[in-house]
Design a protein around this motif. Structure first.
Motif, PDB file in Angstrom:
ATOM      1  N   SER A   1      45.378  27.808  25.808  1.00 11.14           N
ATOM      2  CA  SER A   1      46.662  28.274  26.332  1.00 11.14           C
ATOM      3  C   SER A   1      46.478  29.623  26.993  1.00 11.14           C
ATOM      4  CB  SER A   1      47.692  28.398  25.201  1.00 11.14           C
ATOM      5  OG  SER A   1      47.931  27.163  24.581  1.00 11.14           O
TER       6      SER A   1
ATOM      7  N   ALA B   1      49.106  32.723  28.234  1.00 12.43           N
ATOM      8  CA  ALA B   1      50.454  33.270  28.372  1.00 12.43           C
ATOM      9  C   ALA B   1      50.418  34.450  29.323  1.00 12.43           C
ATOM     10  CB  ALA B   1      50.976  33.700  27.014  1.00 12.43           C
TER      11      ALA B   1
ATOM     12  N   SER C   1      55.687  32.119  38.493  1.00 12.21           N
ATOM     13  CA  SER C   1      56.140  30.766  38.838  1.00 12.21           C
ATOM     14  C   SER C   1      55.667  30.330  40.224  1.00 12.21           C
ATOM     15  CB  SER C   1      57.663  30.688  38.756  1.00 12.21           C
ATOM     16  OG  SER C   1      58.255  31.606  39.651  1.00 12.21           O
TER      17      SER C   1
ATOM     18  N   SER D   1      47.821  22.084  32.922  1.00 15.34           N
ATOM     19  CA  SER D   1      49.270  21.923  33.011  1.00 15.34           C
ATOM     20  C   SER D   1      49.929  23.285  32.871  1.00 15.34           C
ATOM     21  CB  SER D   1      49.785  20.958  31.942  1.00 15.34           C
ATOM     22  OG  SER D   1      49.487  21.436  30.648  1.00 15.34           O
ATOM     23  N   ARG D   2      51.212  23.324  33.188  1.00 10.78           N
ATOM     24  CA  ARG D   2      51.982  24.561  33.070  1.00 10.78           C
ATOM     25  C   ARG D   2      53.345  24.240  32.491  1.00 10.78           C
ATOM     26  NH1 ARG D   2      51.049  27.849  38.646  1.00 10.78           N
ATOM     27  NH2 ARG D   2      52.498  29.272  37.609  1.00 10.78           N
ATOM     28  N   ASP D   3      53.945  25.244  31.882  1.00  5.88           N
ATOM     29  CA  ASP D   3      55.292  25.028  31.364  1.00  5.88           C
ATOM     30  C   ASP D   3      56.297  25.119  32.506  1.00  5.88           C
ATOM     31  OD1 ASP D   3      56.314  28.284  30.012  1.00  5.88           O
ATOM     32  OD2 ASP D   3      55.324  27.753  31.891  1.00  5.88           O
ATOM     33  N   VAL D   4      57.541  24.779  32.220  1.00  5.67           N
ATOM     34  CA  VAL D   4      58.569  24.702  33.262  1.00  5.67           C
ATOM     35  C   VAL D   4      58.759  26.058  33.941  1.00  5.67           C
ATOM     36  CG1 VAL D   4      61.018  24.296  33.687  1.00  5.67           C
ATOM     37  CG2 VAL D   4      59.749  22.776  32.164  1.00  5.67           C
TER      38      VAL D   4
ATOM     39  N   THR E   1      53.149  29.966  31.573  1.00  5.51           N
ATOM     40  CA  THR E   1      52.157  29.558  30.589  1.00  5.51           C
ATOM     41  C   THR E   1      51.361  28.401  31.165  1.00  5.51           C
ATOM     42  OG1 THR E   1      53.633  30.197  28.771  1.00  5.51           O
ATOM     43  CG2 THR E   1      51.763  28.783  28.229  1.00  5.51           C
TER      44      THR E   1
ATOM     45  N   TYR F   1      47.997  25.661  30.431  1.00  9.25           N
ATOM     46  CA  TYR F   1      47.220  25.012  29.380  1.00  9.25           C
ATOM     47  C   TYR F   1      46.015  24.319  29.997  1.00  9.25           C
ATOM     48  CZ  TYR F   1      51.754  25.504  27.091  1.00  9.25           C
ATOM     49  OH  TYR F   1      52.939  26.008  26.598  1.00  9.25           O
TER      50      TYR F   1
END
Length: 120
Positions: free
Chosen positions: A21, A23, A30, A69-72, A76, A78
């Motif tokens: 991960s 952060a 974004s 991948s990324r969070d919305v 973050t 991954y």
């Protein structure tokens, strides 16, 4: 202050899986590319994977085994790593930049790295 902080590294046996991960803080990422780059002992830094909303890029050596991948919110990232091999042993860095590129020098922001060690 911009900061990228990696976590999730460790020592596992060949064939195992790990999830890293990253952060990001200090600004919004974004609209940035977030990438994973690794450095094995005695070798130069090597591009692994990168993701922007418009696309994804992988090194040939990890295609089919690693997934980025990324969070919305986009701050973050991954790296899901499957079927790990001893040659995947390296320090894994999270990085951010403006261009979806495999050129490691194109990334302006870097984390401190997390060690991934694969035993045979």
């Amino acid at each position: 202050q911009v900061q990228l902080r990696e976590s999730g590294g460790g020592l596992v046996q060949a064939g195992a899986s790990l999830r890293l991960s990253c952060a990001a803080s200090g600004r919004s990422f974004s609209d940035y590319v977030m990438a994973w780059i690794r450095q094995a002992p005695g070798k130069e830094r090597e591009f692994v994977a990168a993701k922007k909303w418009s696309g994804t890029k992988y090194a040939d050596s990890v295609k089919g085994r690693f997934t980025i991948s990324r969070d919305v919110a986009g701050n973050t990232a991954y790296l899901q790593m499957l079927s790990l091999r001893p040659e995947d042993t390296a320090v894994y860095y999270c990085a951010a930049g403006r261009t979806l590129s495999s050129v490691v020098t194109s990334y302006a922001y870097w984390g401190q790295g997390t060690q991934v060690t694969i035993s045979s």
